[in-house]
Design an enzyme around this catalytic site. Structure first.
Site, PDB file in Angstrom:
ATOM      1  N   THR A   1      -9.171   9.482   7.967  1.00  0.00           N
ATOM      2  CA  THR A   1      -8.810   8.223   7.307  1.00  0.00           C
ATOM      3  C   THR A   1      -8.537   7.094   8.304  1.00  0.00           C
ATOM      4  OG1 THR A   1      -6.487   8.950   7.256  1.00  0.00           O
ATOM      5  CG2 THR A   1      -7.828   9.397   5.294  1.00  0.00           C
TER       6      THR A   1
ATOM      7  N   LYS B   1       0.838  -1.194   0.000  1.00  0.00           N
ATOM      8  CA  LYS B   1       0.000   0.000   0.000  1.00  0.00           C
ATOM      9  C   LYS B   1       0.874   1.246   0.000  1.00  0.00           C
ATOM     10  CE  LYS B   1      -1.933  -1.451   3.733  1.00  0.00           C
ATOM     11  NZ  LYS B   1      -2.794  -1.695   4.919  1.00  0.00           N
TER      12      LYS B   1
ATOM     13  N   GLY C   1      -8.718   3.813  10.108  1.00  0.00           N
ATOM     14  CA  GLY C   1      -9.285   2.513   9.771  1.00  0.00           C
ATOM     15  C   GLY C   1      -9.117   2.079   8.336  1.00  0.00           C
ATOM     16  N   THR C   2      -8.337   2.809   7.541  1.00  0.00           N
ATOM     17  CA  THR C   2      -8.229   2.456   6.116  1.00  0.00           C
ATOM     18  C   THR C   2      -7.612   1.079   5.910  1.00  0.00           C
ATOM     19  OG1 THR C   2      -6.167   3.723   6.047  1.00  0.00           O
ATOM     20  CG2 THR C   2      -8.136   4.807   5.220  1.00  0.00           C
ATOM     21  N   GLY C   3      -6.553   0.765   6.667  1.00  0.00           N
ATOM     22  CA  GLY C   3      -5.886  -0.529   6.476  1.00  0.00           C
ATOM     23  C   GLY C   3      -6.774  -1.697   6.847  1.00  0.00           C
ATOM     24  N   CYS C   4      -7.450  -1.580   7.989  1.00  0.00           N
ATOM     25  CA  CYS C   4      -8.384  -2.630   8.412  1.00  0.00           C
ATOM     26  C   CYS C   4      -9.492  -2.804   7.387  1.00  0.00           C
ATOM     27  CB  CYS C   4      -9.002  -2.276   9.767  1.00  0.00           C
ATOM     28  SG  CYS C   4      -7.818  -1.946  11.086  1.00  0.00           S
TER      29      CYS C   4
END
Length: 282
Positions: free
Chosen positions: A228, A197, A230-233
Site C-alpha cells: 500500500t 482518512k 503511496g496511498t496518501g499521495c
C-alpha cells in the site's frame, strides 16, 4: 465451515471515469512534493495518477529522498529559491487547473509554498505529509506551525491521515465516532473541506469528507494486501485531478476514493518490504 458461512471476498472496486479533455488538451495539474526514488509515492506516484486519470501532470520538486520498499534512507530538501522558480516557471507559462502538495520537509519550504498558493485561484489539495509509510519523518517538527497557519488556509481540500491529524491538532482518533471531531479540528485551521482518512482503523476503510455543514462518509472494503505504499499521495493527486476536470469536491473525492481502492486491490510486491499500489490498474 459450509460454503454459505465463509466470508465473501470484497467486491471489485468501481472503475472511475477518466476526466474529459476540453479544447483538445488534457487538464493541467501541478504537484508540489518530494521525489521517491523507489517510484511508489511522492512526485512519481502523483504523475502516474494524473496520467492514469487523463491529466497532464507537472511538478515542483521540494526534496529528494533515497527511498525503497524498506523505508527512507536519506532526504535532502531543495532551496526555497529553486522551489519558487519551478512553480513560477510552470504557472506563469503553462498554467494550472489544480495544485496538489505533498512532502514539504521544512518550515521555510512550507512558508514558501503557502505564499505561492495564496496567489492562485484554482483548487488546492493539501496532503500534510508528516511521516512515510514506514514511519520515517518527512516533516521537521518546527514546521508544524507553518503547516497550520500558512499552508492549510490555502487548501480547498486537506487530506490528513490519522497520525497527521494528531500531529496537527492533538486529536487522536480511536474509532469512527472520533472522525467528526477530528474533521472539526482540521477545519478550524482553515481548509474549505477536510477529508479525514480512516484507513488505519479496524474494519472497512472509511473516510469522512466534510466542510462543516455537509458530510460524506466514504466506505470501501479492506483488501488483504500489504502493498500500500503511496496511498496518501495517490488519493490526494486523484482528488486534484478530478477537481481540475471540473468535478465538485464531493464528486471528486468519491471518484478518487474509487480509484485508490482499485490501486490498493492491485498493489504488488516490489523489493523486500512494502510494495506500491498499482497506479495503472484502470
Amino acid at each position: 465451515m459450509s460454503p454459505s458461512s465463509r466470508p465473501r471476498p470484497p467486491e471489485p472496486p468501481v472503475r472511475p471515469a477518466r476526466i474529459a479533455r476540453t479544447g483538445g488538451a488534457p487538464a493541467r495539474v501541478l504537484t508540489v512534493a518530494g521525489s521517491d526514488s523507489g517510484g511508489g509515492a511522492g512526485i512519481q506516484a502523483d504523475l502516474k495518477t494524473m496520467l492514469a486519470l487523463g491529466a497532464h501532470g507537472m511538478s515542483v520538486i521540494t526534496a529528494v529522498t533515497a527511498q525503497n520498499s524498506l523505508g527512507v534512507q536519506g532526504a535532502w530538501e531543495l532551496p526555497a529559491d529553486a522551489v519558487r522558480a519551478q512553480f513560477r516557471s510552470v504557472v506563469d507559462d503553462i498554467g494550472v487547473q489544480a495544485v496538489k502538495t505533498g512532502m514539504l520537509a521544512t518550515a521555510g519550504l512550507v512558508e514558501t509554498v503557502g505564499a505561492l498558493l495564496a496567489e492562485v485561484t484554482v483548487p488546492v489539495v493539501v496532503d500534510p505529509v508528516g511521516v512515510s509509510k514506514h514511519g520515517d519523518a518527512l516533516l521537521a517538527t518546527d514546521a508544524l506551525d507553518a503547516v497550520r497557519t500558512k499552508l492549510l488556509p490555502t487548501a480547498t481540500v486537506a487530506t490528513p491521515n490519522l497520525d497527521e491529524v494528531a500531529q496537527l491538532t492533538g486529536v487522536r482518533v480511536e474509532s469512527e465516532d472520533d472522525l467528526r471531531r477530528a474533521a472539526g479540528a482540521v477545519l478550524a485551521l482553515g481548509p474549505r473541506w477536510a477529508l479525514i482518512k480512516g484507513g488505519h482503523l479496524a474494519g472497512d476503510a472509511v473516510d469522512l469528507l466534510t466542510d462543516g455543514a455537509e458530510e460524506h462518509w466514504l466506505r470501501a472494503p479492506r483488501y488483504d494486501n500489504r502493498h500500500t505504499h503511496g496511498t496518501g499521495c495517490t488519493l490526494a493527486s486523484a482528488v486534484a485531478t478530478f477537481l481540475a476536470g471540473g468535478y465538485d469536491v464531493p464528486r471528486a473525492v468519491t471518484a478518487a476514493k474509487s480509484y485508490v481502492t482499485g490501486a490498493i486491490a492491485e498493489g504488488f510486491p516490489l523489493g523486500g518490504g512494502i510494495g506500491p499500489v498499482d497506479h495503472g490498474w484502470l
